[in-house]
Design a protein around this motif. Structure first.
Motif, short mmCIF file in Angstrom:
data_model
loop_
_atom_site.label_atom_id
_atom_site.label_comp_id
_atom_site.label_asym_id
_atom_site.label_seq_id
_atom_site.Cartn_x
_atom_site.Cartn_y
_atom_site.Cartn_z
N VAL A 19 -28.78 84.51 66.39
CA VAL A 19 -28.82 83.38 67.30
C VAL A 19 -27.41 83.16 67.84
O VAL A 19 -26.42 83.49 67.19
CB VAL A 19 -29.35 82.09 66.63
CG1 VAL A 19 -30.78 82.26 66.19
CG2 VAL A 19 -28.50 81.68 65.45
N ILE A 51 -27.89 75.62 68.84
CA ILE A 51 -28.39 76.94 69.17
C ILE A 51 -28.63 77.01 70.67
O ILE A 51 -29.35 76.20 71.24
CB ILE A 51 -29.67 77.26 68.38
CG1 ILE A 51 -29.34 77.29 66.89
CG2 ILE A 51 -30.29 78.57 68.84
CD1 ILE A 51 -30.52 77.51 65.99
N VAL A 54 -31.80 82.51 71.26
CA VAL A 54 -32.38 83.07 70.03
C VAL A 54 -32.85 84.49 70.31
O VAL A 54 -33.42 84.76 71.37
CB VAL A 54 -33.57 82.20 69.57
CG1 VAL A 54 -34.21 82.77 68.32
CG2 VAL A 54 -33.14 80.76 69.34
N ALA A 84 -35.53 79.48 63.85
CA ALA A 84 -34.61 78.75 64.71
C ALA A 84 -35.11 78.76 66.16
O ALA A 84 -35.69 79.74 66.61
CB ALA A 84 -33.23 79.37 64.64
N ASP A 88 -31.85 73.48 68.60
CA ASP A 88 -31.72 73.02 67.22
C ASP A 88 -30.25 72.88 66.85
O ASP A 88 -29.40 73.63 67.32
CB ASP A 88 -32.36 73.99 66.24
CG ASP A 88 -33.87 74.03 66.31
OD1 ASP A 88 -34.46 73.15 66.96
OD2 ASP A 88 -34.46 74.95 65.72
N ALA A 90 -27.81 73.67 64.02
CA ALA A 90 -27.81 74.58 62.88
C ALA A 90 -26.59 74.33 62.01
O ALA A 90 -25.48 74.16 62.52
CB ALA A 90 -27.81 76.03 63.37
N GLN A 112 -29.96 85.02 61.17
CA GLN A 112 -30.81 83.96 60.64
C GLN A 112 -30.54 83.72 59.15
O GLN A 112 -30.61 82.60 58.68
CB GLN A 112 -32.29 84.31 60.87
CG GLN A 112 -33.24 83.42 60.11
CD GLN A 112 -34.12 82.57 60.97
OE1 GLN A 112 -33.91 82.41 62.15
NE2 GLN A 112 -35.13 82.03 60.36
N ILE A 115 -28.02 80.96 58.32
CA ILE A 115 -28.32 79.57 58.66
C ILE A 115 -28.90 78.88 57.43
O ILE A 115 -29.88 79.35 56.84
CB ILE A 115 -29.30 79.50 59.85
CG1 ILE A 115 -28.66 80.11 61.08
CG2 ILE A 115 -29.73 78.05 60.10
CD1 ILE A 115 -29.58 80.17 62.29
N LEU A 118 -31.71 73.59 59.63
CA LEU A 118 -31.89 73.30 61.06
C LEU A 118 -32.29 71.84 61.20
O LEU A 118 -33.07 71.32 60.38
CB LEU A 118 -32.97 74.18 61.67
CG LEU A 118 -32.71 75.67 61.69
CD1 LEU A 118 -33.96 76.42 62.08
CD2 LEU A 118 -31.59 75.98 62.67
N ARG A 120 -34.10 69.50 64.06
CA ARG A 120 -34.83 69.59 65.33
C ARG A 120 -35.20 68.17 65.75
O ARG A 120 -35.65 67.37 64.96
CB ARG A 120 -36.07 70.45 65.13
CG ARG A 120 -36.76 70.83 66.41
CD ARG A 120 -37.80 71.90 66.18
NE ARG A 120 -37.13 73.14 65.80
CZ ARG A 120 -37.68 74.06 65.01
NH1 ARG A 120 -38.87 73.90 64.53
NH2 ARG A 120 -37.00 75.15 64.70
#
Length: 124
Positions: A19, A51, A54, A84, A88, A90, A112, A115, A118, A120
């Motif tokens: 990402v 982010i 992606v 993700a 978002d 992160a 990923q 991370i 997340l 959201r």
């Protein structure tokens, strides 16, 4: 095509399970009022950012059916999508991130697996 603020990231393609993250603006002052130089904040093991793009996800292996050999090859690769999503917030490990400069802005390319969490805005 002239590069503008709206379209400068449209040419970028994020590959695989990675990402593209724009780092969040960190406060240069601690809760107790102590000012920190930028180098101290950048050396933290855990970073956060938003982010921007992606990748398609993890590539899945193609099934090897002997019966389908006469049908021809279908080169469509299938991917397992990432958790993700664009937009978002992160929280990620700095150790797994690669810092890049693009159009004089700083970004991180993060797999990923690096991370940790997340956030959201929409309901999950």
């Amino acid at each position: 095509m002239k590069v503008t603020a709206d379209n400068k990231l449209k040419k970028l393609i994020v590959v695989g399970d990675r990402v593209l993250i724009r780092p969040a603006k960190e406060s240069d002052k601690t809760e107790s009022g102590l000012y920190l130089p930028p180098g101290v904040q950048e050396k933290e093991r855990i970073q956060r950012g938003y982010i921007i793009k992606v990748g398609p996800g993890y590539p899945l292996p193609m099934p090897a059916d002997e019966d389908d050999l006469w049908k021809g090859k279908d080169d469509q690769i299938k991917y397992l999508p990432l958790q993700a999503q664009t937009g978002d917030l992160a929280i990620f490990l700095q150790k797994g991130a690669i810092e890049v400069m693009y159009e004089s802005e700083r970004y991180f390319i993060v797999p990923q697996a690096s991370i940790l969490m997340l956030e959201r805005e929409e309901d999950l």
